[in-house]
Design an enzyme around this catalytic site. Structure first.
Site, PDB file in Angstrom:
ATOM      1  N   THR A  60      44.149  30.012 -71.589  1.00  0.00           N
ATOM      2  CA  THR A  60      43.700  31.158 -72.374  1.00  0.00           C
ATOM      3  C   THR A  60      42.184  31.142 -72.475  1.00  0.00           C
ATOM      4  OG1 THR A  60      44.100  32.416 -74.408  1.00  0.00           O
ATOM      5  CG2 THR A  60      43.867  30.023 -74.631  1.00  0.00           C
ATOM      6  N   LYS A  64      39.772  31.171 -68.251  1.00  0.00           N
ATOM      7  CA  LYS A  64      40.602  31.736 -67.184  1.00  0.00           C
ATOM      8  C   LYS A  64      39.869  31.819 -65.843  1.00  0.00           C
ATOM      9  CE  LYS A  64      43.658  34.347 -70.240  1.00  0.00           C
ATOM     10  NZ  LYS A  64      44.266  35.682 -70.550  1.00  0.00           N
ATOM     11  N   ASN A  85      45.791  32.546 -65.582  1.00  0.00           N
ATOM     12  CA  ASN A  85      46.313  32.123 -66.885  1.00  0.00           C
ATOM     13  C   ASN A  85      47.532  31.213 -66.760  1.00  0.00           C
ATOM     14  OD1 ASN A  85      48.304  34.096 -66.196  1.00  0.00           O
ATOM     15  ND2 ASN A  85      48.758  34.369 -68.371  1.00  0.00           N
ATOM     16  N   GLY A 125      36.223  47.241 -73.301  1.00  0.00           N
ATOM     17  CA  GLY A 125      35.858  45.850 -73.095  1.00  0.00           C
ATOM     18  C   GLY A 125      35.683  45.524 -71.627  1.00  0.00           C
ATOM     19  N   GLY A 127      35.642  42.041 -70.492  1.00  0.00           N
ATOM     20  CA  GLY A 127      35.968  40.633 -70.261  1.00  0.00           C
ATOM     21  C   GLY A 127      37.130  40.463 -69.301  1.00  0.00           C
ATOM     22  N   GLY A 128      37.741  39.272 -69.330  1.00  0.00           N
ATOM     23  CA  GLY A 128      38.821  38.967 -68.399  1.00  0.00           C
ATOM     24  C   GLY A 128      40.033  39.855 -68.580  1.00  0.00           C
ATOM     25  N   TYR A 201      47.431  41.177 -81.346  1.00  0.00           N
ATOM     26  CA  TYR A 201      48.734  41.147 -82.020  1.00  0.00           C
ATOM     27  C   TYR A 201      48.637  40.506 -83.403  1.00  0.00           C
ATOM     28  CZ  TYR A 201      48.463  36.618 -79.662  1.00  0.00           C
ATOM     29  OH  TYR A 201      48.017  35.401 -79.192  1.00  0.00           O
ATOM     30  N   GLY A 222      49.811  43.904 -78.726  1.00  0.00           N
ATOM     31  CA  GLY A 222      49.930  43.060 -77.533  1.00  0.00           C
ATOM     32  C   GLY A 222      50.975  41.974 -77.589  1.00  0.00           C
TER      33      GLY A 222
END
Length: 414
Positions: A60, A64, A85, A125, A127-128, A201, A222
């Protein structure tokens, strides 16, 4: 049905901060194998991958991408996304990297039931997780996918360029516990919006999702993605197939287990008494919001009203409800007038199911209740009934029979 036992499998999750991770719980529900949480500093990732014995790992944030140089090969999906992941050790000892977030997000979008084909999708966003969302949306036939970041060509200052967006996927941490009042943007910019997905979440209903729900827009958090990516990881760990139905069941069970049960209703309707009994029955923590307020203020409620008036009391009450609402798995009894402050709905709803205990106001007690002593319970009931109904997910008619009332509440929670 759980996967076939394989207790010798040594698996776990590596990341920077894992104390709130749901992964062990999810993997226990999927199968019976060792699954540990392994917190690492960035400088220790390489040494762990090359020097420790394990059969399979999940990865996580924020590692990643960091793990990729230590892998012998990548799946096509992981290579396309540029992030891993899931890692599996092969029989020859080499490591293969996968990206099961792809399957997790795909399952979530399919469960939402709003097709992405020929739609304009905004991904919040860069990011990854953003790269995963971009790849999934493209593969699902989106007409265009626009990444919104804090800088660059498409940013939060020129959202008017994208008012025709049909789908929004939030991949940022904005709105995540404990900063649950924040939202990455207002949905008022998007009159053609058909669906909103927030990969957060915790809380279950972010400010962004509550904005969507208030506008009648289909939305999801999520959690199903988290469970479904773990399902796919378990398949890779064990070399077997797991039904998507199991993912949905685990996500539903986790939601029910962690969701607060919030009791609202008139002063004296039995919220505290029933809340205590319900919490004991369910093995949950019980919290009386009025008691928490009194403890923090160091004053009884009538004295707070005398010194600060109703406005001062409501301000204190909202602060308490904001703190309680961020937590999970509680039974919360609220004060009778909490519904008079609109912002309390967000606080209680973010992680809670709200039950309105509706009772005939005649004969309700007024002792120690400042407003009930100046206005009759009947008058307060007429004023607040529309607000109770607006806040409530479920309305339960209650009487003076405690056992019958407890039975009705349990039936409403099934």
């Amino acid at each position: 049905m759980a996967l076939q036992e394989k207790k010798q499998l040594r698996a776990g999750l590596i990341g920077a901060h894992l104390s709130h991770s749901f992964s062990p719980q999810i993997h226990r529900a999927l199968a019976d194998y060792e699954y540990r949480l392994i917190e690492l500093e960035r400088d220790d990732v390489g040494a762990f991958l090359t020097g420790h014995e394990f059969d399979a790992l999940n990865v996580t944030a924020p590692y990643k991408k960091d793990v990729i140089p230590y892998l012998a090969r990548l799946s096509d999906t992981a290579a396309r996304i540029g992030a891993v992941n899931t890692i599996v050790r092969e029989q020859d000892g080499s490591l293969t990297g996968y990206n099961t977030d792809y399957e997790g997000l795909t399952d979530l979008i399919m469960d939402l039931g709003v097709p992405l084909a020929d739609k304009k999708v905004l991904v919040l966003g860069s990011g990854g997780a953003s790269r995963t969302a971009l790849t999934v949306a493209t593969d699902m036939g989106a007409k265009s996918v626009v990444v919104i970041s804090r800088s660059g060509e498409d940013h939060y200052g020129n959202l008017d360029k994208h008012s025709d967006a049909a789908i929004i996927i939030n991949t940022t941490p904005v709105g995540m516990y404990p900063n649950t009042k924040e939202a990455p943007l207002s949905l008022s910019h998007f009159p053609q919006l058909e669906a909103v997905i927030d990969l957060i979440y915790n809380p279950a209903r972010t400010a962004l999702l509550q904005d969507a729900a208030a506008r009648g827009i289909p939305c999801r958090n999520g959690l199903l993605m988290l469970v479904s990516q773990a399902r796919r990881a378990a398949e890779l760990f064990l070399g077997t197939t797991v039904s998507r139905t199991l993912s949905k069941k685990i996500a539903a069970d986790m939601t029910k287990e962690t969701e607060n049960i919030v009791l609202i209703g008139m002063p004296g309707c039995g919220k505290s008494t029933l809340g205590k009994l319900l919490a004991k029955t369910l093995g949950r923590t019980f919290v009386d919001a009025d008691d928490a307020l009194v403890k923090e203020a160091g004053l009884p409620i009538p004295e707070i009203f005398r010194q600060e008036g109703e406005a001062g009391f409501r301000k204190r009450e909202s602060k308490i409800l904001e703190a309680l609402g961020r937590e999970k798995g509680q039974v919360i009894a609220t004060g009778g007038g909490c519904v008079t402050v609109a912002e309390n709905y967000f606080s209680l709803r973010q992680n809670g199911k709200i039950l309105f205990l509706d009772i005939d106001p005649k004969g309700l007690p007024t002792d120690g209740r400042p407003l009930s002593s100046t206005r009759s319970p009947e008058v307060l009931y007429r004023e607040r009934l529309p607000l109770y109904k607006k806040f409530a997910d479920v309305t339960i008619t209650v009487t003076r029979d405690i056992n019958e009332n407890l039975k009705r509440i349990k039936e409403a929670l099934i």
